[in-house]
Design an enzyme around this catalytic site. Structure first.
Site, PDB file in Angstrom:
ATOM      1  N   ASP A  29      36.449  40.355  42.207  1.00  0.00           N
ATOM      2  CA  ASP A  29      36.335  41.162  43.238  1.00  0.00           C
ATOM      3  C   ASP A  29      35.030  40.661  44.109  1.00  0.00           C
ATOM      4  O   ASP A  29      34.977  39.541  44.579  1.00  0.00           O
ATOM      5  CB  ASP A  29      36.391  42.658  43.059  1.00  0.00           C
ATOM      6  N   HIS A  43      44.360  45.293  39.061  1.00  0.00           N
ATOM      7  CA  HIS A  43      43.391  44.573  39.885  1.00  0.00           C
ATOM      8  C   HIS A  43      42.216  44.446  38.835  1.00  0.00           C
ATOM      9  O   HIS A  43      41.315  43.515  38.693  1.00  0.00           O
ATOM     10  CB  HIS A  43      42.519  45.559  40.981  1.00  0.00           C
TER      11      HIS A  43
END
Length: 292
Positions: A107, A272
């Site tokens: 991320d 994620h």
């Protein structure tokens, strides 16, 4: 609250004038630096780091502006640019005696890793990116109503003031939204770890917003300059991503291959937060990368 990786040693390392990072170090062997994402801290690597530490020196910093690292005031756009944060990463490794190291990021940490790979090719030997695109590509694929998935990117791109005020008014609701909505397996982030993430994020609203704001400005300009110059990664690159392309209408692998000639691109089925949801998948991919 849980805030440390079991078995790792902790130290504060100066990376710039008046800026120190909180860094966890464990294991022995060839070095690998692991950079966390949003809205998390280095703790997200706890499973992967413990596994890799069996035969590597594993270095897990909190990014500047996050966790227990310093949070300098964003007096200009460069304070939280990925170029600055990449330099932080190189400084941490050098302070620990490593001129060359492998690098993996998730991320926001992946954006720092990407910039480090482009800016410091002589230092970064291998590069892994978890669930992101380079900044320039990210903005190019977000369009129409499907871009609503990235509403936070647009919120935090606004000039200083309103984003910070809105987020600080309900930090647990804001940051918790992502921890809950982006995970396919909520049990992968236990209650005490979730609490640690929320506590750390609530204490870092201005710096987190500054990090995101940089990606709508100076980071984008840096990527544009590299694309115009034809700059690419010189090291082997591994990418793990959810199938964003199916949702947003783009070919993720081709986007990455334009930057990374030596690329292994994998689509994963977990959510994620893959280092927590499927740590073995991440660890296996990193080990395979390091063998290239």
């Amino acid at each position: 609250m849980t805030s440390k990786i079991t078995g790792f040693d902790y130290q504060r390392i100066a990376v710039a004038d008046g800026v120190e990072l909180n860094v966890a170090v464990g294991g022995a062997g060839s070095p690998i630096v692991l950079l966390h994402g949003f809205p998390q801290t280095h703790l997200m690597w706890r499973h992967v780091a413990a596994d890799l530490a069996a035969d590597h020196t594993v270095i897990c910093p909190d990014l500047r502006g996050y966790g227990d690292s310093d949070k300098p005031v964003a007096t200009d756009s460069g304070v939280y640019s990925k170029r600055t944060m990449a330099a932080d990463t190189v400084a941490v490794a050098r302070a620990l005696g490593h001129e060359r190291f492998a690098l993996a990021g998730h991320d926001r940490g992946a954006l720092v890793a990407i910039r480090a790979g482009l800016d410091h090719p002589d230092a970064v030997t291998h590069l892994a990116s978890l669930d992101t695109l380079p900044t320039l590509d990210m903005w190019e694929v977000l369009r129409g109503v499907t871009a609503a998935v990235g509403f936070h990117l647009y919120l935090m791109a606004q000039p200083p003031g309103l984003p910070e005020q809105l987020i600080a008014a309900a930090p647990d609701a804001f940051f918790g939204h992502f921890l809950d909505g982006w995970s396919a397996d909520p049990a992968a982030i236990p209650v005490e770890v979730r609490a640690a993430y929320l506590h750390a994020s609530a204490a870092a609203v201005p710096s987190i917003v500054a990090d995101f704001r940089a990606s709508a400005g100076i980071d984008l300009e840096h990527d544009k300059a590299d694309r115009a110059a034809g700059n690419q990664f010189r090291m082997p690159v591994t990418v793990l991503q959810q199938d964003w392309g199916a949702v947003l209408g783009f070919d993720a692998e081709s986007r990455w291959r334009a930057w990374a000639p030596d690329l292994k691109h994998h689509t994963v089925s977990c959510g994620h937060f893959m280092a927590e949801e499927s740590p073995a998948t991440v660890t296996d991919a990193v080990r395979a990368l390091l063998a290239r």
